[in-house]
Design an enzyme around this catalytic site. Structure first.
Site, PDB file in Angstrom:
ATOM      1  N   ARG A  90      35.622  33.511  46.026  1.00  0.00           N
ATOM      2  CA  ARG A  90      36.548  32.949  47.009  1.00  0.00           C
ATOM      3  C   ARG A  90      37.944  33.555  46.945  1.00  0.00           C
ATOM      4  NH1 ARG A  90      32.689  29.508  46.111  1.00  0.00           N
ATOM      5  NH2 ARG A  90      32.975  30.201  43.985  1.00  0.00           N
ATOM      6  N   THR A  91      38.496  33.594  45.749  1.00  0.00           N
ATOM      7  CA  THR A  91      39.895  33.996  45.627  1.00  0.00           C
ATOM      8  C   THR A  91      40.086  35.448  46.068  1.00  0.00           C
ATOM      9  OG1 THR A  91      40.110  32.445  43.816  1.00  0.00           O
ATOM     10  CG2 THR A  91      41.851  34.085  44.025  1.00  0.00           C
ATOM     11  N   LYS A 143      39.152  51.957  28.503  1.00  0.00           N
ATOM     12  CA  LYS A 143      39.605  53.059  27.639  1.00  0.00           C
ATOM     13  C   LYS A 143      40.785  52.635  26.782  1.00  0.00           C
ATOM     14  CE  LYS A 143      38.506  56.237  31.411  1.00  0.00           C
ATOM     15  NZ  LYS A 143      39.127  57.130  32.402  1.00  0.00           N
ATOM     16  N   ARG A 173      43.922  38.953  38.788  1.00  0.00           N
ATOM     17  CA  ARG A 173      43.205  37.936  37.992  1.00  0.00           C
ATOM     18  C   ARG A 173      42.868  38.576  36.644  1.00  0.00           C
ATOM     19  NH1 ARG A 173      38.312  34.025  39.778  1.00  0.00           N
ATOM     20  NH2 ARG A 173      40.115  32.952  40.650  1.00  0.00           N
ATOM     21  N   HIS A 233      46.453  28.806  38.261  1.00  0.00           N
ATOM     22  CA  HIS A 233      45.877  29.389  39.476  1.00  0.00           C
ATOM     23  C   HIS A 233      46.702  28.816  40.637  1.00  0.00           C
ATOM     24  CE1 HIS A 233      43.154  31.083  42.231  1.00  0.00           C
ATOM     25  NE2 HIS A 233      41.989  30.641  41.777  1.00  0.00           N
TER      26      HIS A 233
HETATM   27  C1  NCD Z   1      38.307  28.629  40.000  1.00  0.00           C
HETATM   28  C2  NCD Z   1      38.915  29.598  39.012  1.00  0.00           C
HETATM   29  O1  NCD Z   1      38.621  30.800  39.038  1.00  0.00           O
HETATM   30  O2  NCD Z   1      39.710  29.124  38.211  1.00  0.00           O
HETATM   31  N1  NCD Z   1      37.618  29.263  41.036  1.00  0.00           N
HETATM   32  C3  NCD Z   1      38.328  29.531  42.183  1.00  0.00           C
HETATM   33  O3  NCD Z   1      39.209  30.340  42.171  1.00  0.00           O
HETATM   34  N2  NCD Z   1      38.037  28.818  43.271  1.00  0.00           N
HETATM   35  C4  NCD Z   1      37.513  27.567  39.380  1.00  0.00           C
HETATM   36  C5  NCD Z   1      36.447  27.945  38.393  1.00  0.00           C
HETATM   37  O4  NCD Z   1      36.112  29.097  38.211  1.00  0.00           O
HETATM   38  O5  NCD Z   1      35.919  26.997  37.795  1.00  0.00           O
END
Ligand code: NCD
Length: 310
Positions: free
Chosen positions: A58-59, A88, A110, A141
């Site tokens: 999703r993100t 590396k 991320r 997040h």
């Molecule tokens: C979440 C995350 O990556 O923290 N997912 C997301 O971005 N919707 C929640 C999760 O992974 O549990």
């Protein structure tokens, strides 16, 4: 002006109100064919790099499509932990510095380490490039928290005087942490944290709630709190961060005791803690919640690319 999106506590009350209004405008523009065509010409020539060291569906895709719907170019790596020069031994700082030499406007990052987005922002700042924290390990997040609060505003109709239950692996779940920061900015919100003993909400967050005078409770079972909740926000066990699986499951029996007008949210993915028999109930809003993510991110990207907008 916000140059980087790193921590949820950086968002002021005024900023949140402004962004949610702007998100509403994005939704209306998108739903009008003429205005949708204008959106796509808005940031032509600007670019976003998506650098993901941890899995994401999703993100990553919602940032990517949000940028493209505003006319931007996007590129990146979805498995930087294995396919980038990190393998590396390259440091995150060097990777970000090199990315910045290719002149992106925004880098969405991320990474598995807490604090990684802040580190990246220090480097990117010299280049005038914005960093969006798309999850820094068990840290935060912040864009998920924005879309979560926007969902509450849209579907419950208010952001204050709410009774919110937040459950699951609260020790390692970064979305619950960021959302709590945002809820504490509004008057009269009461938060009930439900988690197994080994996965309770971090002390740093509880201290923040004490400082801001936000009412909260901690429980280890599903309790009556669910019955009175306006919002039940459920999360999965973060096995990749060493958590053991929990026993706290929202199923149809639990969901049907919730009061009229209340909603169930989940950042997704779900892996058993929220059963599929809940999906058809009127409280189930998690897919709609994910959908709002694109619009919130369009508003946020537009803000980052338009100095003096906020
Ligand atoms: C979440 C995350 O990556 O923290 N997912 C997301 O971005 N919707 C929640 C999760 O992974 O549990």
């Amino acid at each position: 002006m916000l140059r980087h999106i790193v921590y949820a506590q950086d968002f002021s009350f005024e900023f949140l109100e402004w962004l949610f209004k702007k998100t509403d405008e994005m939704v209306s523009a998108f739903n009008n064919p003429v205005n949708r065509g204008m959106l796509i010409r808005k940031h032509v020539g600007r670019s976003m790099f998506l650098v993901f060291y941890e899995p994401s569906t999703r993100t990553r895709i919602s940032h990517d499509i949000a940028a493209q719907r505003l006319g931007m170019m996007t590129t990146g790596t979805e498995n930087a932990g294995e396919f980038s020069s990190a393998v590396k031994g390259e440091s995150l700082e060097d990777t970000i510095r090199v990315m910045c030499e290719y002149h992106p406007d925004i880098i969405v990052l991320r990474h598995k380490e807490i604090g990684s987005a802040e580190k990246a922002a220090k480097v990117a700042n010299h280049y005038g490039v914005s960093i969006i924290n798309a999850g820094d390990g068990a840290g935060q997040h912040p864009t998920q928290a924005l879309l979560d609060l926007y969902t509450i505003k849209r579907l419950v109709g208010k952001t204050k005087n709410l009774n919110v239950v937040i459950g699951g692996d609260l020790k390692n779940g970064r979305t619950a942490r960021s959302l709590t920061y945002l809820l504490s900015k509004y008057e009269g919100n009461k938060i009930t944290f439900i988690s197994p003993e080994h996965a309770t909400m971090g002390q740093d967050i509880l201290e923040h709630l004490n400082e801001t005078g936000t009412l909260y409770l901690q429980c280890a079972d599903m309790s009556n709190e669910i019955r009175d909740a306006d919002v039940v926000y459920w999360t999965r066990t973060q096995k990749e961060r060493g958590s053991q699986s929990g026993e706290l499951i929202i199923n149809r029996d639990v969901a049907t005791i919730m009061k009229a007008g209340s909603i169930i949210m989940h950042p997704l993915p779900r892996v058993g803690e929220l059963t599929t028999d809940v999906d058809e109930l009127p409280q189930a809003k998690y897919f709609q919640q994910a959908g709002f993510g694109m619009f919130v991110r369009m508003a946020l990207i537009d803000m980052l690319l338009s100095p003096n907008q906020f």
